[in-house]
Design an enzyme around this catalytic site. Structure first.
Site, mmCIF file in Angstrom:
data_model
loop_
_atom_site.group_PDB
_atom_site.id
_atom_site.type_symbol
_atom_site.label_atom_id
_atom_site.label_comp_id
_atom_site.label_asym_id
_atom_site.label_seq_id
_atom_site.Cartn_x
_atom_site.Cartn_y
_atom_site.Cartn_z
ATOM 1 N N GLU A 124 -2.057 14.217 -3.369
ATOM 2 C CA GLU A 124 -0.817 14.833 -2.883
ATOM 3 C C GLU A 124 -0.211 13.903 -1.853
ATOM 4 O O GLU A 124 -0.924 13.119 -1.222
ATOM 5 C CB GLU A 124 -1.083 16.176 -2.178
ATOM 6 N N GLU A 165 0.825 -1.210 0.000
ATOM 7 C CA GLU A 165 0.000 0.000 0.000
ATOM 8 C C GLU A 165 0.862 1.264 0.000
ATOM 9 O O GLU A 165 0.546 2.241 -0.680
ATOM 10 C CB GLU A 165 -0.950 0.009 1.206
ATOM 11 N N GLU A 183 0.719 4.037 -2.961
ATOM 12 C CA GLU A 183 0.191 5.375 -2.696
ATOM 13 C C GLU A 183 1.265 6.456 -2.686
ATOM 14 O O GLU A 183 0.969 7.632 -2.918
ATOM 15 C CB GLU A 183 -0.563 5.385 -1.350
#
Ligand SMILES: [Zn+2]
Length: 198
Positions: free
Chosen positions: A156, A106, A110
């Site tokens: 972001e 993850e 990300e």
């Protein structure tokens, strides 16, 4: 600072008709299921083979990536729960996956960072919405490679210095665990190093 490990954003017990994720068709025989009281709770029961389909919290991981006084947050994309708000890199554990590998995956997805998981900081229950009740293992990690950039699910990603102030956060549990990590001598539980990095 006291440990807090249960976070409620809604009333946990909901009526069967509000339960959009109840099992509608039997996973064993494909017949229609109905909601009935079984073993003290309303559950989906198959009208044909009478299988009971239990509903459980979803296992997830969240990762506090730390470098000195700094930590990583991502800003969630518009279609996700808590969109436009910030959170620790996180996600659900896949069925084939151990939770440590899920954390490494993850974070890579990300933020593009490679990490090594160092310890288990906490486990939290998150009643997020009537259909999203997650059981989240919160892990501490350090960066072993890559440059921070927002990727899958994040618009972001940034390093924040811990000051006690936060940007607008998606999950109360994240704010709590970050504060508790930096403000207390938080003992983490050791992790299995065979699975702690990619
Ligand atoms: Zn059935």
């Amino acid at each position: 600072m006291q440990p807090q490990q249960v976070f409620r954003a809604y009333r946990p017990v909901i009526a069967a008709e509000e339960d959009l994720h109840r099992t509608l068709y039997c996973r064993q025989c494909g017949s229609l299921c109905i909601s009935e009281m079984v073993e003290g709770d309303v559950r989906s029961i198959c009208t044909s083979c009478h299988a009971v389909h239990y509903k459980n919290p979803q296992p997830a991981v969240a990762v506090l990536i730390v470098d000195g006084n700094r930590f990583v947050l991502g800003k969630r994309i518009s279609k996700s729960l808590g969109h436009g708000q910030w959170c620790l890199p996180c996600g659900y554990v896949e069925f084939h996956e151990d939770y440590l590998s899920a954390a490494v995956r993850e974070v890579k997805e990300e933020t593009t960072l490679d990490i090594r998981v160092q310890s288990i900081l906490s486990v939290v229950t998150n009643y997020l919405t009537p259909n999203i009740h997650s059981l989240v293992t919160v892990l501490l990690a350090e960066v072993t490679g890559g440059e921070l950039q927002a990727a899958d699910g994040m618009e972001e990603a940034a390093w924040f210095s811990y000051t006690g102030d936060f940007p607008e956060m998606a999950f109360e549990a994240d704010t709590h665990i970050i504060s508790r990590y930096f403000e207390t001598d938080l003992p983490g539980a050791p992790v299995d190093s065979n699975f702690a990095s990619a």
